[in-house]
Design an enzyme around this catalytic site. Structure first.
Site, PDB file in Angstrom:
ATOM      1  N   ASP A  45     -32.436  16.041 -18.171  1.00 45.13           N
ATOM      2  CA  ASP A  45     -33.236  14.817 -18.114  1.00 45.13           C
ATOM      3  C   ASP A  45     -33.107  14.230 -16.717  1.00 45.13           C
ATOM      4  O   ASP A  45     -32.208  14.592 -15.943  1.00 45.13           O
ATOM      5  CB  ASP A  45     -32.751  13.813 -19.161  1.00 45.13           C
ATOM      6  CG  ASP A  45     -33.777  12.707 -19.434  1.00 45.13           C
ATOM      7  OD1 ASP A  45     -34.922  12.868 -18.983  1.00 45.13           O
ATOM      8  OD2 ASP A  45     -33.423  11.718 -20.084  1.00 45.13           O
ATOM      9  N   GLU A  54     -36.665  14.626 -13.228  1.00 44.74           N
ATOM     10  CA  GLU A  54     -36.651  15.522 -14.390  1.00 44.74           C
ATOM     11  C   GLU A  54     -36.588  16.985 -13.959  1.00 44.74           C
ATOM     12  O   GLU A  54     -35.835  17.778 -14.525  1.00 44.74           O
ATOM     13  CB  GLU A  54     -37.890  15.261 -15.238  1.00 44.74           C
ATOM     14  CG  GLU A  54     -37.831  13.932 -15.982  1.00 44.74           C
ATOM     15  CD  GLU A  54     -39.189  13.468 -16.486  1.00 44.74           C
ATOM     16  OE1 GLU A  54     -39.209  12.550 -17.321  1.00 44.74           O
ATOM     17  OE2 GLU A  54     -40.221  14.021 -16.038  1.00 44.74           O
ATOM     18  N   ASP A 106     -37.036  16.177 -22.927  1.00 44.53           N
ATOM     19  CA  ASP A 106     -37.975  15.221 -23.501  1.00 44.53           C
ATOM     20  C   ASP A 106     -39.110  14.918 -22.526  1.00 44.53           C
ATOM     21  O   ASP A 106     -39.894  13.993 -22.748  1.00 44.53           O
ATOM     22  CB  ASP A 106     -37.269  13.937 -23.933  1.00 44.53           C
ATOM     23  CG  ASP A 106     -36.558  13.243 -22.795  1.00 44.53           C
ATOM     24  OD1 ASP A 106     -37.223  12.892 -21.804  1.00 44.53           O
ATOM     25  OD2 ASP A 106     -35.342  13.034 -22.900  1.00 44.53           O
ATOM     26  N   ASP A 161     -29.520  12.393 -20.968  1.00 47.47           N
ATOM     27  CA  ASP A 161     -29.982  11.055 -20.617  1.00 47.47           C
ATOM     28  C   ASP A 161     -28.814  10.176 -20.160  1.00 47.47           C
ATOM     29  O   ASP A 161     -28.911   9.433 -19.180  1.00 47.47           O
ATOM     30  CB  ASP A 161     -30.692  10.426 -21.815  1.00 47.47           C
ATOM     31  CG  ASP A 161     -31.152   9.000 -21.527  1.00 47.47           C
ATOM     32  OD1 ASP A 161     -32.082   8.827 -20.708  1.00 47.47           O
ATOM     33  OD2 ASP A 161     -30.568   8.057 -22.094  1.00 47.47           O
ATOM     34  N   HIS A 175     -10.241  47.967  -4.071  1.00 47.16           N
ATOM     35  CA  HIS A 175      -9.268  49.047  -4.281  1.00 47.16           C
ATOM     36  C   HIS A 175      -9.033  49.836  -2.996  1.00 47.16           C
ATOM     37  O   HIS A 175      -9.850  49.818  -2.067  1.00 47.16           O
ATOM     38  CB  HIS A 175      -9.760  49.987  -5.382  1.00 47.16           C
ATOM     39  CG  HIS A 175     -11.062  50.659  -5.039  1.00 47.16           C
ATOM     40  ND1 HIS A 175     -11.171  51.729  -4.170  1.00 47.16           N
ATOM     41  CD2 HIS A 175     -12.332  50.394  -5.438  1.00 47.16           C
ATOM     42  CE1 HIS A 175     -12.422  52.107  -4.056  1.00 47.16           C
ATOM     43  NE2 HIS A 175     -13.155  51.303  -4.813  1.00 47.16           N
ATOM     44  N   GLU A 209     -17.450  48.872 -11.299  1.00 48.48           N
ATOM     45  CA  GLU A 209     -18.437  49.044 -10.244  1.00 48.48           C
ATOM     46  C   GLU A 209     -19.830  49.251 -10.815  1.00 48.48           C
ATOM     47  O   GLU A 209     -20.006  49.613 -11.979  1.00 48.48           O
ATOM     48  CB  GLU A 209     -18.042  50.248  -9.369  1.00 48.48           C
ATOM     49  CG  GLU A 209     -18.996  50.609  -8.235  1.00 48.48           C
ATOM     50  CD  GLU A 209     -19.202  49.489  -7.217  1.00 48.48           C
ATOM     51  OE1 GLU A 209     -19.843  48.484  -7.595  1.00 48.48           O
ATOM     52  OE2 GLU A 209     -18.751  49.640  -6.059  1.00 48.48           O
TER      53      GLU A 209
END
Length: 371
Positions: A11, A52, A76, A126, A176, A252
């Site tokens: 919102d 918004e 909304d 909200d 590694h 990997e």
């Protein structure tokens, strides 16, 4: 349907339209409704619609951080829902860049749905939006936010000062040690090749470097492949024989038909497929896995580790592709980073992460311990 599914409720509001504005967004477990992540921030002076869209972008970004595959967006704002669903045109030129940014985020997931909900069902987002506006105005936190027990930390201040390590989780990322495939410059994905003699020495040197960064390590986690688990064992031994935990998501990339071949050999046999792969993280090698797919599972692994070991030091032993993807996200870089960044065998990188989303990259591909 496979993979992590979440709901995003977002919102935004403006007190004046345009006026002082803010947004709020929450990521919820789709089944339990538990809050997984929260985001809110003030936006200065702007309009309701901009706020918004900003809430939507924040919510989608947070869902991506969790490694979500499927997202159900609930808002909304009829305007945002209808425009993002493609049913309404975006006539306001000021909203088009925001809609494009949201669409780019949508493309990162396997699926995204948009649903309009009444404001009374969007109370969490909200409340966060109002909290952002209240804090920016220097007012006490609104009663709505208090009643909902919203505990999201304020947005981090941006400055040049070294960030405090309070509440930080430190990731020590270790590639590694060398294998025969590494020496020959061959694609080495799911093939379970052992460390070479030089790789064993490199792994022991990396263990010393990790211990130099921190001996207060909460966990050593590793890809399931032998070249990583062996490297992790050297590190764990240096740290006092702490256990090594295997995390399958750290494996990997699957290079498919390219496994065991050099770049030149792939270029000769699959020139068009190679160019397409280099151009897009959504493209997989023949019979293999795209970097976009790898990124989703690696983000999920990072979210799991940050949740399991808050304010701790974690050693992550993995491969070139997963580590590059973590660093790409940490540096807010583009996908081009993946083909421009070189990671040495047994190289060490360090990243600090905070619960509020703050990130500090401390080092990338340290190799002084290998000389």
């Amino acid at each position: 349907m496979s993979g992590l599914t979440v709901a995003v409720e977002a919102d935004g509001g403006s007190r004046g339209n345009p006026g002082p504005a803010g947004y709020g967004a929450v990521v919820l477990d789709i089944d339990s409704g538990d809050v997984l992540l929260e985001r809110y921030a003030s936006l200065g002076t702007t309009t309701n619609n901009v706020a918004e869209y900003s809430g939507l972008i924040a919510g989608l970004t947070a869902a991506a951080e969790l490694g979500a595959d499927h997202v159900a967006v609930r808002m909304d704002s009829k305007l945002v829902v209808e425009q993002m669903s493609g049913r309404w045109q975006i006539k306001n030129p000021g909203l088009r860049p925001l809609a494009a940014q949201a669409a780019t985020l949508v493309a990162k997931f396997s699926s995204v749905t948009f649903e309009w909900i009444p404001r009374e069902r969007n109370k969490l987002a909200d409340a966060l939006a109002n909290r952002a506006m209240d804090e920016a105005a220097g007012k006490p936190v609104s009663s709505a936010a208090v009643d909902l027990d919203v505990t999201t930390e304020p947005k981090r201040e941006r400055n040049w000062a070294p960030p405090s390590l309070d509440k930080a989780t430190r990731l020590i990322l270790v590639r590694h040690g060398e294998t025969a495939m590494t020496q020959q410059g061959r694609y080495s994905g799911r093939g379970d090749v052992p460390l070479s003699d030089e790789g064993e020495a490199q792994a022991m040197a990396a263990a010393g470097r990790v211990a130099g960064i921190s001996r207060d390590v909460a966990a050593v986690v590793s890809s399931p492949l032998l070249r990583c688990t062996r490297t992790a064992e050297h590190i764990a031994a240096e740290l006092g024989n702490i256990p090594v935990t295997v995390l399958p998501e750290l494996i990997e990339c699957d290079f498919g038909d390219w496994e065991g071949l050099t770049f030149a050999e792939v270029r000769e046999r699959w020139p068009e497929q190679l160019d397409a792969w280099l151009d897009s993280t959504s493209v997989a090698p023949p019979g293999g896995e795209s970097f976009k797919t790898v990124s989703k599972r690696v983000r999920g692994a990072m979210a799991t580790l940050l949740s399991a070991y808050p304010s701790s030091v974690i050693v992550v032993v993995s491969h070139v592709s997963p580590i590059k993807l973590v660093l790409r996200d940490a540096l807010a870089s583009s996908d081009a980073f993946l083909h421009r960044m070189f990671l040495d065998a047994a190289g060490v990188s360090t990243v600090d992460m905070w619960p509020d989303g703050g990130i500090a990259v401390r080092s990338v591909n340290e190799t002084a311990h290998l000389r």
